[in-house]
Design an enzyme around this catalytic site. Sequence first.
Site, PDB file in Angstrom:
ATOM      1  N   ARG A 122       0.848  -1.198   0.000  1.00  0.00           N
ATOM      2  CA  ARG A 122       0.000   0.000   0.000  1.00  0.00           C
ATOM      3  C   ARG A 122       0.872   1.232   0.000  1.00  0.00           C
ATOM      4  NH1 ARG A 122      -4.737   0.396   4.321  1.00  0.00           N
ATOM      5  NH2 ARG A 122      -2.966   0.698   5.691  1.00  0.00           N
ATOM      6  N   THR A 176      -1.398   7.463  -0.648  1.00  0.00           N
ATOM      7  CA  THR A 176      -2.687   7.298  -1.333  1.00  0.00           C
ATOM      8  C   THR A 176      -3.470   6.117  -0.785  1.00  0.00           C
ATOM      9  OG1 THR A 176      -1.774   5.786  -2.967  1.00  0.00           O
ATOM     10  CG2 THR A 176      -1.649   8.141  -3.483  1.00  0.00           C
ATOM     11  N   ASP A 207       4.639  -6.129   9.746  1.00  0.00           N
ATOM     12  CA  ASP A 207       5.678  -5.755  10.709  1.00  0.00           C
ATOM     13  C   ASP A 207       5.660  -6.676  11.924  1.00  0.00           C
ATOM     14  OD1 ASP A 207       6.728  -3.738   9.201  1.00  0.00           O
ATOM     15  OD2 ASP A 207       5.641  -2.124  10.221  1.00  0.00           O
ATOM     16  N   ASP A 218       0.138  -3.354  12.341  1.00  0.00           N
ATOM     17  CA  ASP A 218       0.661  -3.695  11.014  1.00  0.00           C
ATOM     18  C   ASP A 218       1.030  -5.180  10.996  1.00  0.00           C
ATOM     19  OD1 ASP A 218       2.567  -4.154   8.844  1.00  0.00           O
ATOM     20  OD2 ASP A 218       2.410  -1.989   8.541  1.00  0.00           O
TER      21      ASP A 218
HETATM   22  C1  PRP Z   1      -1.112  -4.683   4.389  1.00  0.00           C
HETATM   23  C2  PRP Z   1      -1.915  -5.968   4.461  1.00  0.00           C
HETATM   24  C3  PRP Z   1      -2.683  -5.952   3.174  1.00  0.00           C
HETATM   25  C4  PRP Z   1      -2.984  -4.478   2.994  1.00  0.00           C
HETATM   26  C5  PRP Z   1      -4.397  -4.239   3.403  1.00  0.00           C
HETATM   27  O1  PRP Z   1      -0.017  -4.848   3.598  1.00  0.00           O
HETATM   28  O2  PRP Z   1      -1.119  -7.114   4.621  1.00  0.00           O
HETATM   29  O3  PRP Z   1      -1.985  -6.463   2.064  1.00  0.00           O
HETATM   30  O4  PRP Z   1      -2.071  -3.765   3.847  1.00  0.00           O
HETATM   31  O5  PRP Z   1      -4.733  -2.921   3.189  1.00  0.00           O
HETATM   32  P1  PRP Z   1      -5.841  -2.463   2.136  1.00  0.00           P
HETATM   33  O6  PRP Z   1      -7.015  -3.369   2.336  1.00  0.00           O
HETATM   34  O7  PRP Z   1      -6.119  -1.055   2.540  1.00  0.00           O
HETATM   35  O8  PRP Z   1      -5.272  -2.570   0.756  1.00  0.00           O
HETATM   36  P2  PRP Z   1       1.088  -3.694   3.363  1.00  0.00           P
HETATM   37  O9  PRP Z   1       0.711  -2.836   2.213  1.00  0.00           O
HETATM   38  O10 PRP Z   1       1.349  -3.004   4.659  1.00  0.00           O
HETATM   39  O11 PRP Z   1       2.350  -4.528   2.877  1.00  0.00           O
HETATM   40  P3  PRP Z   1       3.254  -5.599   3.644  1.00  0.00           P
HETATM   41  O12 PRP Z   1       2.424  -6.848   3.838  1.00  0.00           O
HETATM   42  O13 PRP Z   1       4.377  -5.816   2.693  1.00  0.00           O
HETATM   43  O14 PRP Z   1       3.679  -4.999   4.965  1.00  0.00           O
HETATM   44  N1  URA Z   2      -2.587  -3.363   6.994  1.00  0.00           N
HETATM   45  C1  URA Z   2      -2.228  -3.827   8.224  1.00  0.00           C
HETATM   46  O1  URA Z   2      -1.243  -4.553   8.363  1.00  0.00           O
HETATM   47  N2  URA Z   2      -2.979  -3.430   9.277  1.00  0.00           N
HETATM   48  C2  URA Z   2      -4.048  -2.647   9.159  1.00  0.00           C
HETATM   49  O2  URA Z   2      -4.699  -2.350  10.178  1.00  0.00           O
HETATM   50  C3  URA Z   2      -4.392  -2.184   7.880  1.00  0.00           C
HETATM   51  C4  URA Z   2      -3.645  -2.573   6.810  1.00  0.00           C
END
Ligand code: PRP
Ligand code: URA
Length: 215
Positions: free
Chosen positions: A110, A114, A209, A206
């Site tokens: 994400r 945005t 993380d 997160d």
């Molecule tokens: C997080 C999560 C989803 C997304 C959800 O990933 O694991 O993929 O956000 O958010 P959305 O429904 O608003 O699209 P992130 O983009 O943080 O990436 P990561 O798993 O690499 O940390």
């Molecule tokens: N992605 C995450 O990992 N946590 C949230 O709460 C939203 C998006």
Amino acid sequence: MDTTPLFPTLRRVAHPLVQHKVTVLRDKRTPTKIFKELVDEIAMLMAYEATADLLLEPVTVETPLETTEGRQVSGKKLTLVPILRAGLGMVEGILRLVPAARVGHIGLYRDHDTLEPVDYYFKVPGDAAERDFFLLDPMLATGGSAVSAVASLKRAGATRIRFLCLVAAPEGVRRLADAHPDVIVYCAALDRELNPQGYILPGLGDAGDRLFGTR
Ligand code: PRP
Ligand code: URA
């Protein structure tokens, strides 16, 4: 499994073990090692429920004593597709239940400003049209990542897709249902709302993380 007329595509796995483990997952004191184990276990328990309608076909099996009729999961091959990174935490638990499943990968993150998804990787088995896909991501927040991942799978030929997440926000469930009403969403918890930064409240923070110990 719980359903609600407000969210016709949503199935909430209400099993007490799943609910207990999600509560531990939410706790900010839960360390990375336990967090990872819990995501793995919850994914396995959810997959048990999400596969309850798989079709069976008869098969002949020889026991040490005689020949008999058994039943085996029929035809359509299961494919797990984690959305990187956090979806990776759900793969091993489900593979313990369905060891023959194939695993594809979708790389998305994400954009922090945005909140829209940015694509960086896509690889699934070639015979997508013949497969049942389980798309995996612990968090369904705005739904942007899920909508984009489902669209990528459909472009590759997939027609049967289920989405497995641990925590869903109402906004995300709605957005995914509007874009892809054919995709059933399994969750362990339907939370209250998103904060202005797109994090689910109360949520668990997160997921990527907390799974991988980054920040
Ligand atoms: C997080 C999560 C989803 C997304 C959800 O990933 O694991 O993929 O956000 O958010 P959305 O429904 O608003 O699209 P992130 O983009 O943080 O990436 P990561 O798993 O690499 O940390
Ligand atoms: N992605 C995450 O990992 N946590 C949230 O709460 C939203 C998006």
